[in-house]
Design a protein around this motif. Structure first.
Motif, PDB file in Angstrom:
ATOM      1  N   THR A   2      39.565  33.916  29.919  1.00 12.73           N
ATOM      2  CA  THR A   2      38.731  33.001  30.753  1.00 12.73           C
ATOM      3  C   THR A   2      39.660  32.591  31.266  1.00 12.73           C
ATOM      4  O   THR A   2      39.294  32.321  32.579  1.00 12.73           O
ATOM      5  CB  THR A   2      37.827  32.776  29.937  1.00 12.73           C
ATOM      6  OG1 THR A   2      37.348  33.183  28.562  1.00 12.73           O
ATOM      7  CG2 THR A   2      36.670  31.805  30.647  1.00 12.73           C
ATOM      8  N   TRP A   3      40.798  31.572  31.006  1.00  9.80           N
ATOM      9  CA  TRP A   3      41.002  30.697  31.865  1.00  9.80           C
ATOM     10  C   TRP A   3      42.281  31.952  32.741  1.00  9.80           C
ATOM     11  O   TRP A   3      41.642  31.510  33.935  1.00  9.80           O
ATOM     12  CB  TRP A   3      41.972  29.893  30.933  1.00  9.80           C
ATOM     13  CG  TRP A   3      42.956  28.820  32.130  1.00  9.80           C
ATOM     14  CD1 TRP A   3      42.768  27.870  32.319  1.00  9.80           C
ATOM     15  CD2 TRP A   3      44.534  29.480  31.795  1.00  9.80           C
ATOM     16  NE1 TRP A   3      44.106  27.605  33.197  1.00  9.80           N
ATOM     17  CE2 TRP A   3      45.016  28.503  32.910  1.00  9.80           C
ATOM     18  CE3 TRP A   3      45.178  30.077  32.227  1.00  9.80           C
ATOM     19  CZ2 TRP A   3      46.449  28.809  33.731  1.00  9.80           C
ATOM     20  CZ3 TRP A   3      46.392  30.541  32.360  1.00  9.80           C
ATOM     21  CH2 TRP A   3      46.925  29.890  33.288  1.00  9.80           C
ATOM     22  N   PHE A   4      42.861  32.859  32.212  1.00  7.79           N
ATOM     23  CA  PHE A   4      43.457  33.377  32.981  1.00  7.79           C
ATOM     24  C   PHE A   4      42.295  33.963  34.633  1.00  7.79           C
ATOM     25  O   PHE A   4      43.240  34.267  35.600  1.00  7.79           O
ATOM     26  CB  PHE A   4      44.500  34.674  32.014  1.00  7.79           C
ATOM     27  CG  PHE A   4      45.106  35.169  33.327  1.00  7.79           C
ATOM     28  CD1 PHE A   4      46.585  34.942  33.412  1.00  7.79           C
ATOM     29  CD2 PHE A   4      44.523  36.523  33.859  1.00  7.79           C
ATOM     30  CE1 PHE A   4      47.217  35.624  34.923  1.00  7.79           C
ATOM     31  CE2 PHE A   4      45.699  37.363  33.982  1.00  7.79           C
ATOM     32  CZ  PHE A   4      46.780  37.484  34.992  1.00  7.79           C
ATOM     33  N   LEU A   5      41.583  34.278  33.473  1.00  6.98           N
ATOM     34  CA  LEU A   5      40.405  35.698  34.920  1.00  6.98           C
ATOM     35  C   LEU A   5      40.143  34.412  36.030  1.00  6.98           C
ATOM     36  O   LEU A   5      40.204  34.827  36.841  1.00  6.98           O
ATOM     37  CB  LEU A   5      40.087  36.343  34.557  1.00  6.98           C
ATOM     38  CG  LEU A   5      40.494  37.383  33.771  1.00  6.98           C
ATOM     39  CD1 LEU A   5      38.694  37.968  32.960  1.00  6.98           C
ATOM     40  CD2 LEU A   5      41.178  38.793  34.900  1.00  6.98           C
ATOM     41  N   ASN A   6      39.780  33.076  35.574  1.00 11.90           N
ATOM     42  CA  ASN A   6      39.222  31.954  36.485  1.00 11.90           C
ATOM     43  C   ASN A   6      40.566  31.072  36.972  1.00 11.90           C
ATOM     44  O   ASN A   6      39.924  31.065  38.789  1.00 11.90           O
ATOM     45  CB  ASN A   6      38.785  30.490  35.672  1.00 11.90           C
ATOM     46  CG  ASN A   6      37.394  31.382  34.432  1.00 11.90           C
ATOM     47  OD1 ASN A   6      36.947  32.223  35.007  1.00 11.90           O
ATOM     48  ND2 ASN A   6      37.132  30.285  33.462  1.00 11.90           N
ATOM     49  N   GLY A   7      41.660  31.147  36.666  1.00 14.60           N
ATOM     50  CA  GLY A   7      42.659  31.113  37.735  1.00 14.60           C
ATOM     51  C   GLY A   7      43.030  32.640  39.007  1.00 14.60           C
ATOM     52  O   GLY A   7      43.041  32.063  39.799  1.00 14.60           O
ATOM     53  N   ILE A   8      43.071  32.868  38.561  1.00 12.94           N
ATOM     54  CA  ILE A   8      43.280  34.584  39.007  1.00 12.94           C
ATOM     55  C   ILE A   8      41.843  34.566  40.652  1.00 12.94           C
ATOM     56  O   ILE A   8      42.427  35.069  42.058  1.00 12.94           O
ATOM     57  CB  ILE A   8      43.004  35.947  38.652  1.00 12.94           C
ATOM     58  CG1 ILE A   8      44.445  36.421  38.136  1.00 12.94           C
ATOM     59  CG2 ILE A   8      43.335  37.404  40.285  1.00 12.94           C
ATOM     60  CD1 ILE A   8      45.912  35.907  38.608  1.00 12.94           C
ATOM     61  N   GLU A   9      41.004  34.301  39.985  1.00 14.48           N
ATOM     62  CA  GLU A   9      39.388  34.567  41.437  1.00 14.48           C
ATOM     63  C   GLU A   9      39.536  33.443  42.161  1.00 14.48           C
ATOM     64  O   GLU A   9      38.795  33.325  43.144  1.00 14.48           O
ATOM     65  CB  GLU A   9      38.615  34.099  40.098  1.00 14.48           C
ATOM     66  CG  GLU A   9      37.224  34.223  40.891  1.00 14.48           C
ATOM     67  CD  GLU A   9      36.129  35.008  39.101  1.00 14.48           C
ATOM     68  OE1 GLU A   9      35.478  36.171  39.623  1.00 14.48           O
ATOM     69  OE2 GLU A   9      35.705  34.533  38.568  1.00 14.48           O
ATOM     70  N   LYS A  10      40.369  32.365  41.641  1.00 15.51           N
ATOM     71  CA  LYS A  10      40.513  31.234  42.558  1.00 15.51           C
ATOM     72  C   LYS A  10      41.701  31.257  43.854  1.00 15.51           C
ATOM     73  O   LYS A  10      42.352  30.133  44.195  1.00 15.51           O
ATOM     74  CB  LYS A  10      40.776  29.854  41.816  1.00 15.51           C
ATOM     75  CG  LYS A  10      40.061  29.074  41.245  1.00 15.51           C
ATOM     76  CD  LYS A  10      40.204  27.716  40.622  1.00 15.51           C
ATOM     77  CE  LYS A  10      38.946  27.678  39.444  1.00 15.51           C
ATOM     78  NZ  LYS A  10      39.807  26.802  38.509  1.00 15.51           N
ATOM     79  N   CYS A  11      42.591  32.341  43.559  1.00 18.14           N
ATOM     80  CA  CYS A  11      43.820  32.429  43.692  1.00 18.14           C
ATOM     81  C   CYS A  11      43.622  32.806  45.619  1.00 18.14           C
ATOM     82  O   CYS A  11      43.560  34.179  45.950  1.00 18.14           O
ATOM     83  CB  CYS A  11      44.294  33.542  43.815  1.00 18.14           C
ATOM     84  SG  CYS A  11      45.367  32.508  42.099  1.00 18.14           S
ATOM     85  N   VAL A  12      42.318  32.375  46.425  1.00 15.32           N
ATOM     86  CA  VAL A  12      41.492  32.845  47.728  1.00 15.32           C
ATOM     87  C   VAL A  12      42.083  31.678  49.252  1.00 15.32           C
ATOM     88  O   VAL A  12      41.761  30.601  48.934  1.00 15.32           O
ATOM     89  CB  VAL A  12      40.374  32.865  47.120  1.00 15.32           C
ATOM     90  CG1 VAL A  12      40.084  34.438  47.119  1.00 15.32           C
ATOM     91  CG2 VAL A  12      39.357  31.820  47.068  1.00 15.32           C
TER      92      VAL A  12
END
Length: 307
Positions: A297-307
């Motif tokens: 969950t943390w990993f996907l949230n982290g990638i999602e913030k990469c904008v």
């Protein structure tokens, strides 16, 4: 912004490095002051080029300093069998310029950034420890302004380069010993958690829809041989960033870690002395287990913030 934690990432990109660096750069809680490069997954020139390509792709202006092109003593052997010949195959990056590349070498740049910082800096080596050992030996005055070292490397169990040795430590065991003996607070996120920090197929499938960085990660993962797209990909280096941002996902043991240097079959083994056999004071907190769902969950949230 004032409360961001200042960090220096020492790296050798590397596919899992590329993703770990992205999550750190786009996190609201970390202030990445410097990236230093070291020979590891592939050669120093390649990892430095890869670091510059990543920064350009991420649109981030972080200075980069080149470090050691080989271990302190041992011959250099890379991990291109895992990361491909360039270290980051599978995605078309634009050609970077080198305006972010400092004239200083990694140890000099780290010294300057640490001593200039108004608060203690955390070192985050996700590569062989050559640069960190050189820094601590050459400029011991930095120790007073280092908060802790949060490293990806070592193992309390078995190895992934030798029977008992993990790649980052086994690449330069002498450097690792210098770091563990330096008297600084160390957090070791090793293979014990790296093997469980999986991005599962259903997670990878979500990445292409998560903007440019997600798409890049998805493309690189097609070429990454740390696990497989079918069974799950091991996100070793992201474990160090995960500790900085969500330490509660780990089970920790405070203990003594020493590094085997002379064993003909075990050089580079990290001895995680949970029972006190070595009779030495504790020098590290070791990540022994990880909440796998919380990591995903943390990993996907982290990638999602990469904008």
């Amino acid at each position: 912004f004032m409360n961001k934690r200042p960090i220096i990432i020492d790296t050798d990109p590397g596919i899992d490095d590329a993703v770990a660096i992205a999550i750190a750069l786009f996190s609201g809680e970390l202030d990445v002051r410097l990236l230093t490069t070291v020979a590891g997954n592939v050669s120093l020139d390649k990892v430095t080029y890869n670091t510059l390509r990543l920064l350009q792709f991420y649109g981030k202006e972080v200075p980069v300093a080149k470090g050691a092109d080989a271990p302190l003593i041992r011959p250099f052997l890379d991990a291109s069998n895992v990361h491909g010949a360039s270290g980051m195959e599978g995605f078309d990056f634009e050609e970077p310029d080198d305006h972010l590349l400092l004239k200083e070498n990694a140890a000099e740049a780290m010294r300057r950034v640490i001593l200039e910082s108004d608060r203690p800096v955390t070192l985050v080596p996700i590569a062989p420890l050559t640069n960190i050992a050189l820094l601590l030996k050459t400029f011991p005055e930095v120790k007073g302004n280092i908060d802790e070292i949060v490293m990806m490397g070592g193992s309390a169990a078995r190895g992934n380069k030798g029977v008992m040795s993990e790649f980052n430590v086994a690449t330069d065991p002498e450097a690792a010993k210098i770091v563990f003996d330096a008297g600084l607070p160390i957090v070791m996120a090793g293979l014990d958690v790296g093997w469980k920090a999986l991005v599962l197929p259903e997670d990878s499938a979500k990445l292409p829809a998560m903007g440019e960085v997600g798409r890049m990660a998805y493309c690189l993962f097609q070429k990454y041989r740390g696990g497989s797209m079918k069974t799950g990909l091991k996100m070793y280096d992201s474990c160090a960033i995960a500790y900085l941002l969500d330490p509660g996902m780990y089970q920790m043991e405070e203990t003594t870690v020493d590094v085997e240097l002379s064993g003909s079959m075990t050089a580079g083994c990290t001895l995680v002395d949970l029972k006190g056999y070595l009779g030495k004071p504790h020098n590290a907190k070791v990540c022994m287990d990880i909440d796998q769902d919380r990591f995903r969950t943390w990993f996907l949230n982290g990638i999602e913030k990469c904008v």
